[in-house]
Structure formats: structure tokens, C-alpha cells
Write a protein that holds these residues in place. Structure first.
Motif, PDB file in Angstrom:
ATOM      1  N   GLY A   1       0.774  -1.239   0.000  1.00 27.17           N
ATOM      2  CA  GLY A   1       0.000   0.000   0.000  1.00 27.17           C
ATOM      3  C   GLY A   1       0.801   1.281   0.000  1.00 27.17           C
ATOM      4  N   PHE A   2       1.674   1.443  -0.986  1.00 26.71           N
ATOM      5  CA  PHE A   2       2.449   2.674  -1.064  1.00 26.71           C
ATOM      6  C   PHE A   2       1.743   3.703  -1.942  1.00 26.71           C
ATOM      7  CE2 PHE A   2       5.598  -0.347   0.417  1.00 26.71           C
ATOM      8  CZ  PHE A   2       6.254   0.383   1.392  1.00 26.71           C
ATOM      9  N   GLY A   3       0.495   3.989  -1.570  1.00 28.48           N
ATOM     10  CA  GLY A   3      -0.243   5.071  -2.195  1.00 28.48           C
ATOM     11  C   GLY A   3       0.154   6.398  -1.597  1.00 28.48           C
TER      12      GLY A   3
ATOM     13  N   GLY B   1       6.345  -4.294 -12.426  1.00 29.75           N
ATOM     14  CA  GLY B   1       5.248  -3.343 -12.304  1.00 29.75           C
ATOM     15  C   GLY B   1       5.318  -2.551 -11.016  1.00 29.75           C
ATOM     16  N   THR B   2       5.035  -1.249 -11.112  1.00 31.28           N
ATOM     17  CA  THR B   2       5.082  -0.378  -9.930  1.00 31.28           C
ATOM     18  C   THR B   2       3.756   0.347  -9.706  1.00 31.28           C
ATOM     19  OG1 THR B   2       6.027   1.403 -11.296  1.00 31.28           O
ATOM     20  CG2 THR B   2       7.585  -0.013 -10.104  1.00 31.28           C
ATOM     21  N   ASN B   3       2.662  -0.226 -10.200  1.00 28.30           N
ATOM     22  CA  ASN B   3       1.381   0.480 -10.083  1.00 28.30           C
ATOM     23  C   ASN B   3       0.845   0.509  -8.658  1.00 28.30           C
ATOM     24  OD1 ASN B   3       1.047  -2.389 -10.689  1.00 28.30           O
ATOM     25  ND2 ASN B   3      -1.154  -1.984 -10.621  1.00 28.30           N
ATOM     26  N   HIS B   4       1.450  -0.224  -7.720  1.00 29.16           N
ATOM     27  CA  HIS B   4       1.062  -0.162  -6.311  1.00 29.16           C
ATOM     28  C   HIS B   4       1.806   0.948  -5.570  1.00 29.16           C
ATOM     29  CE1 HIS B   4       4.509  -2.772  -6.829  1.00 29.16           C
ATOM     30  NE2 HIS B   4       4.854  -2.543  -5.579  1.00 29.16           N
ATOM     31  N   ILE B   5       2.664   1.670  -6.278  1.00 28.03           N
ATOM     32  CA  ILE B   5       3.428   2.772  -5.689  1.00 28.03           C
ATOM     33  C   ILE B   5       2.998   4.076  -6.357  1.00 28.03           C
ATOM     34  CG2 ILE B   5       5.729   3.746  -5.312  1.00 28.03           C
ATOM     35  CD1 ILE B   5       6.836   0.876  -5.581  1.00 28.03           C
ATOM     36  N   ASP B   6       2.658   5.063  -5.553  1.00 29.85           N
ATOM     37  CA  ASP B   6       2.344   6.383  -6.105  1.00 29.85           C
ATOM     38  C   ASP B   6       3.673   7.057  -6.427  1.00 29.85           C
ATOM     39  OD1 ASP B   6       1.762   9.174  -6.419  1.00 29.85           O
ATOM     40  OD2 ASP B   6      -0.162   8.841  -5.415  1.00 29.85           O
ATOM     41  N   LEU B   7       4.068   6.998  -7.696  1.00 25.98           N
ATOM     42  CA  LEU B   7       5.379   7.493  -8.086  1.00 25.98           C
ATOM     43  C   LEU B   7       5.508   9.000  -7.877  1.00 25.98           C
ATOM     44  CD1 LEU B   7       5.984   5.406 -11.341  1.00 25.98           C
ATOM     45  CD2 LEU B   7       6.835   4.955  -9.031  1.00 25.98           C
ATOM     46  N   ALA B   8       4.436   9.738  -8.127  1.00 24.10           N
ATOM     47  CA  ALA B   8       4.489  11.189  -7.927  1.00 24.10           C
ATOM     48  C   ALA B   8       4.688  11.528  -6.454  1.00 24.10           C
ATOM     49  CB  ALA B   8       3.225  11.835  -8.465  1.00 24.10           C
ATOM     50  N   ALA B   9       3.990  10.795  -5.580  1.00 28.54           N
ATOM     51  CA  ALA B   9       4.132  11.040  -4.141  1.00 28.54           C
ATOM     52  C   ALA B   9       5.524  10.656  -3.662  1.00 28.54           C
ATOM     53  CB  ALA B   9       3.067  10.263  -3.375  1.00 28.54           C
TER      54      ALA B   9
END
Length: 317
Positions: free
Chosen positions: A54-56, A76-84
Motif C-alpha cells: 500500500g504505497f499510495g 510493475g510499480t502500479n502499487h506505488i504512487d510514483l508522484a508522491a
């Protein structure tokens, strides 16, 4: 340097990680919650997360962040909010290349199982419903001579295309948002997704997950694939509108589907379970011991580079 690994790894991978760093392994098979993810960012210098953790945005909110690297276990890194993560000054890496062949192999397995009705046949046999061989039992489709349409011609898409063309003599068409050149096999890029789906017998989804590809395959796309077409998804579950897929399977709008991923994993809707023309796997894409070890060591290499002040090879953010 304190390192947190969110799941247990293979014995060889764990031993190597412990040898290099002061590492803590979370003894659970479930994803980190947002609260756990936030705590990890405050208690450790680096984290090796993986699918579903949960790295939103909420995990990065507030002060006191200690971590400076998320070395993701997986491509895949879609579980990480890259902008945050970027705003918080936390680098993100992934593990490309080492997942390519294993994931492409699963795609071919799903293509064969779905087109040849292997799962349906096994279910009948185990239930005692097989009454013996006859010329018209469980007639499926032969891959040879079919046209495969690949959605997303990155590393994995290209590996799938090579297997389809070289191993089965299939024609290859593909859709990719950017132009793809220098392919080592004959393949035709098509500018419109629905046009490509209408041109192929079996479509394989190989795009990254995330907001840009969520429900890329919906009712209109399934209609374009048509009642003789098959769908295979080895990417991320939410790339396909699962409700639309269930309807398409039950109403004969497409011939069948082979899935290794689901929109709300690990939940698999009853509608999919009840569909005889669906082949369903429990996210086996990279589930080979040597592959999972290589993934962990690739993530470790990124941590090692970062700790030494070098730019990690697999930096995505």
C-alpha cells in the motif's frame, strides 16, 4: 543501513540479502496496508516492496520519512504512487528483464490451455464426467495459423511475439501507444486498438498497470475481439473491465479467456469461476524458484548501488 523486505523470499535470496544488509523480513504473504507502508517509510532506510503493497499517496504523507529508496520486487510499480514518492524524495526502482521470459512462458501456457480447452477438460475428468475419447470431444482451436494480437510491445510483449511466431508459426499484429521499430520478427503495428483486436484470433495483454491503462479493455474492445476471439491477460487485472469480461464470456461475445491476474486480487468473482470457457491461474507469472531468486537479487543490486551512492540501474522514479 536498515532494510525492510515486505515478504519472505527464497532461501538463497534471503541469505544474500542478510549478508549485505541489516534486513528485516516481514513474515506474511499478504500485502502491506497503507498504515504498515507508512510505518516502513519511517522506520527503515530502504524497502523492498512488491505487488499490492500500500504505497499510495497516504503512505508518503506527513513528516519523519527515513526511507530514501523503494527497490520494488517486480517489474510493475502500479502499487506505488510514483508522484508522491518523487515529492517525498524517495527513489523507486524495479526488476525488469529477469521477469520477461517467465511471464512470456505463462502467456503461451494460457494461450494453449484456453484455445485447447485444457482446464475445461481437466475439470470434467476430475469430476468423473469423461466417458472416453471420441472425434468431437472438447474441440478447441489449433494455435498454428492463428493471428495473435499483442497489446503492449515492450520486453514481455516482444518475448511473447517471438514465441508465437517462431514456435507456432503465428502471424503477429500489435498495438502500442508509441512507434516500435527494429523488431527481430515480422509483426505489423496497428494504430487503433479495436482495429487490432478485430484483426486477431487471440489477444494478449502485456501493458503496464496504472491509471493510464485501467479498463483499457472494456465492452467495446471485447466486442471488437468478437465471438471467435480469445483474450489472455498476464499484465495487471484492472487493465480489463472484469464485469464486462464476465458478461462477454457467459453471453458468447468472445470464445474464451485465459487469466493470470484479476482486478481485485486475490478475489476472483464467481462469474469467472462459473465460466467454462475461462482458464484461471493464481498469478503464476514469475513463479519459478530461480526467477524469484533473480528478482530478489536484482532488487538487492539496486539497494546496494543506492547505498554506495551510485545511480541504480533500474531507476524508474
Amino acid at each position: 543501513m536498515k532494510l525492510f523486505v515486505t515478504r519472505r523470499m527464497t532461501p538463497r535470496a534471503e541469505a544474500t540479502i542478510r549478508h549485505r544488509f541489516d534486513a528485516t523480513f516481514r513474515d506474511s504473504t499478504t500485502p502491506l496496508t497503507a498504515v504498515e507502508a507508512a510505518a516502513a517509510l519511517r522506520d527503515y532506510d530502504a524497502v523492498i516492496p512488491t505487488l499490492g503493497d500500500g504505497f499510495g499517496a497516504a503512505a508518503f504523507a506527513g513528516e519523519g520519512l527515513r526511507a530514501r529508496l523503494l527497490a520494488n520486487f517486480g517489474a510493475g510499480t502500479n502499487h506505488i504512487d510514483l508522484a508522491a514518492a518523487r515529492a517525498a524524495g524517495i527513489a523507486v526502482t524495479n526488476t525488469p528483464d529477469v521477469v520477461t521470459d517467465a511471464t512470456a512462458d505463462i502467456a503461451l501456457m494460457l494461450m494453449l490451455m484456453t484455445c485447447r480447452r485444457a482446464s475445461e477438460g481437466e475439470r470434467r475428468l476430475r469430476a468423473g464426467e469423461w466417458t472416453g475419447w471420441h472425434p468431437t470431444q472438447l474441440l478447441g482451436r489449433h494455435l498454428g495459423g492463428m493471428t495473435v494480437g499483442i497489446v503492449g510491445m515492450g520486453r514481455i510483449g516482444k518475448a511473447i511475439a517471438r514465441r508465437c511466431h517462431g514456435g507456432f508459426g503465428m502471424d503477429v499484429v500489435f498495438f502500442n501507444r508509441s512507434h516500435v521499430s527494429a523488431l527481430d520478427l515480422p509483426a505489423r503495428q496497428m494504430p487503433d486498438l479495436r482495429e487490432m483486436l478485430a484483426a486477431c484470433d487471440i489477444a494478449v495483454i502485456a501493458v503496464p498497470g496504472g491509471t493510464g491503462t485501467r479498463h483499457l479493455i472494456g465492452p467495446a474492445e471485447l466486442a471488437a475481439l468478437g465471438p471467435q476471439g480469445f483474450l489472455v491477460n498476464i499484465a495487471r487485472g484492472d487493465v480489463v473491465d472484469e464485469s464486462a469480461l464476465i458478461q462477454a464470456l457467459h453471453e458468447g461475445q468472445i470464445a474464451g479467456a485465459g487469466l493470470d491476474v484479476y482486478e481485485h486480487e486475490p478475489h476472483v468473482p464467481q462469474g469467472l469461476l462459473d465460466a467454462p470457457n475461462a482458464t484461471l491461474l493464481p498469478h503464476l507469472g514469475t513463479a519459478a524458484e530461480e526467477v524469484r531468486t533473480d528478482m530478489a537479487l536484482r532488487a538487492l543490486d539496486n539497494v546496494t548501488a543506492f547505498a554506495a551512492g551510485r545511480r541504480p540501474d533500474d531507476l524508474v522514479n
